[in-house]
Design an enzyme around this catalytic site. Structure first.
Site, PDB file in Angstrom:
ATOM      1  N   ARG A 232       1.195  -3.710  -4.476  1.00  0.00           N
ATOM      2  CA  ARG A 232      -0.171  -3.981  -4.899  1.00  0.00           C
ATOM      3  C   ARG A 232      -0.108  -4.902  -6.105  1.00  0.00           C
ATOM      4  NH1 ARG A 232      -1.937  -2.589  -0.767  1.00  0.00           N
ATOM      5  NH2 ARG A 232      -3.293  -0.829  -0.285  1.00  0.00           N
ATOM      6  N   GLU A 261      -7.945 -10.044  -5.483  1.00  0.00           N
ATOM      7  CA  GLU A 261      -7.841 -10.723  -4.181  1.00  0.00           C
ATOM      8  C   GLU A 261      -9.238 -10.851  -3.576  1.00  0.00           C
ATOM      9  OE1 GLU A 261      -5.216  -8.354  -1.812  1.00  0.00           O
ATOM     10  OE2 GLU A 261      -3.621  -8.438  -3.293  1.00  0.00           O
ATOM     11  N   HIS A 279      -1.919 -11.595   1.069  1.00  0.00           N
ATOM     12  CA  HIS A 279      -1.868 -10.148   1.368  1.00  0.00           C
ATOM     13  C   HIS A 279      -1.777  -9.944   2.882  1.00  0.00           C
ATOM     14  CE1 HIS A 279      -3.223  -5.851   0.094  1.00  0.00           C
ATOM     15  NE2 HIS A 279      -2.429  -5.813   1.148  1.00  0.00           N
TER      16      HIS A 279
END
Ligand code: 8YV
Length: 313
Positions: A232, A261, A279
């Site tokens: 993360r 993000e 991601h």
């Protein structure tokens, strides 16, 4: 008639959406012009939230849904779900462990190779025609290097196993050693960083790991070593990382995850020593199909009064 109402926080692939549409009435938060109005209109009828790892479900959101019974998460990380609040209300939570482990570990190794061997730069070198003028500069080897893994969970173990296949030396940091694994435990993250050529972060997100990769860890990693993050964004002190990359405190970073993000800090975009991914570590068709199936199976099990397949404990 569809009787179960589900609040969806973000889109799933079309094969999951079609199946969910057939079985349930969906309230799609990401499509709403007025998100709060949609949630208010659905509030009393919603029995489930279908979310994604990075979108989670906050206590504030759940508190608006008095008849909420379950949060089904498309993703293994539950750091964005307020588990304590869910527990206090008896709201069940499921995630998608195991099915994505191999893909995330693959990307951890892929990013290590790509940044050290400069695969993206090599591609650009060919496209730009520079190859005709001179050979590309020399790069760094991955096989046989020292790989430190921060977080020896499922993804950490699968990454270590792959790195071992590259004849890498492996050590790992976690809250405790794992007797079932052959690699050396290093309880001091800074010491692990100082030892590592590649520090691969696979530790779960959440308050206990927030900013755990801090300026001291990056300084210990040093100017010849790389940081790889597939966990993360929150596990890294991002201002410290940006500074470390700008000032070449570390050699480079390959990152699949960020703070904020998808609107990441624009300072990343100017860094020649950062390799960036959207991601997408679990983003293969194979894994995403398995993740979606698990989300749907958990919801179906819940509504049928059967045991959940992958409850978060
Ligand atoms: C997904 C993730 O990218 O598993 C997780 O925790 O963050 C990822 O696998 C995400 O949940 C899908 O949007």
């Amino acid at each position: 008639m569809n009787t179960q109402n589900i609040l969806m926080m973000g889109a799933y692939p079309q094969w999951d959406m079609e199946d969910l549409e057939q079985r349930y009435t969906l309230f799609k938060v990401w499509e709403a012009d007025d998100r709060d109005a949609l949630i208010a209109s659905a509030a009393s009828s919603v029995r489930a939230i279908a979310t994604r790892g990075e979108l989670g479900a906050s206590a504030e959101l759940m508190s608006k849904l008095p008849n909420l019974e379950i949060v089904s998460c498309y993703g293994v990380g539950t750091d964005a779900i307020d588990l304590a609040y869910a527990k206090s209300r008896g709201i069940r939570v499921t995630n998608t462990p195991d099915v994505l482990t191999g893909d995330v570990a693959d990307i951890a190794i892929g990013l290590s190779l790509a940044i050290a061997r400069q695969i993206r730069e090599g591609h650009d070198y060919v496209l730009s025609g520079q190859w005709a003028k001179a050979n590309m500069g020399l790069v760094t080897r991955f096989f046989g290097k020292k790989v430190g893994i921060a977080g020896m969970g499922r993804v950490g173990a699968a990454t270590a196993k792959r790195a071992a296949g590259f004849d890498c030396e492996i050590r790992y940091f976690d809250t405790q050693a794992r007797d079932d694994l052959p690699w050396d435990f290093e309880p001091d993250l800074k010491a692990l960083a100082a030892w590592s050529d590649f520090l691969i972060v696979t530790i779960a997100g959440g308050p206990s790991t927030f900013g755990i990769i801090n300026a001291d860890v990056l300084a210990a990693l040093g100017p010849d070593s790389y940081l790889i993050n597939v966990s993360r964004g929150t596990t890294v002190d991002e201002p410290a990382l940006l500074e470390a990359l700008e000032n070449k405190v570390i050699r480079g970073a390959a990152l699949d995850v960020f703070h904020n993000e998808p609107r990441i800090d624009p300072r990343f975009l100017a860094l020649p020593n950062a390799l960036l991914q959207p991601h997408h570590a679990s983003g293969t068709v194979e894994t995403r199909k398995a993740m979606g199936q698990l989300v749907r199976d958990n919801l179906a099990a819940h509504f049928a009064g059967k045991p959940l397949i992958t409850p978060v404990v």
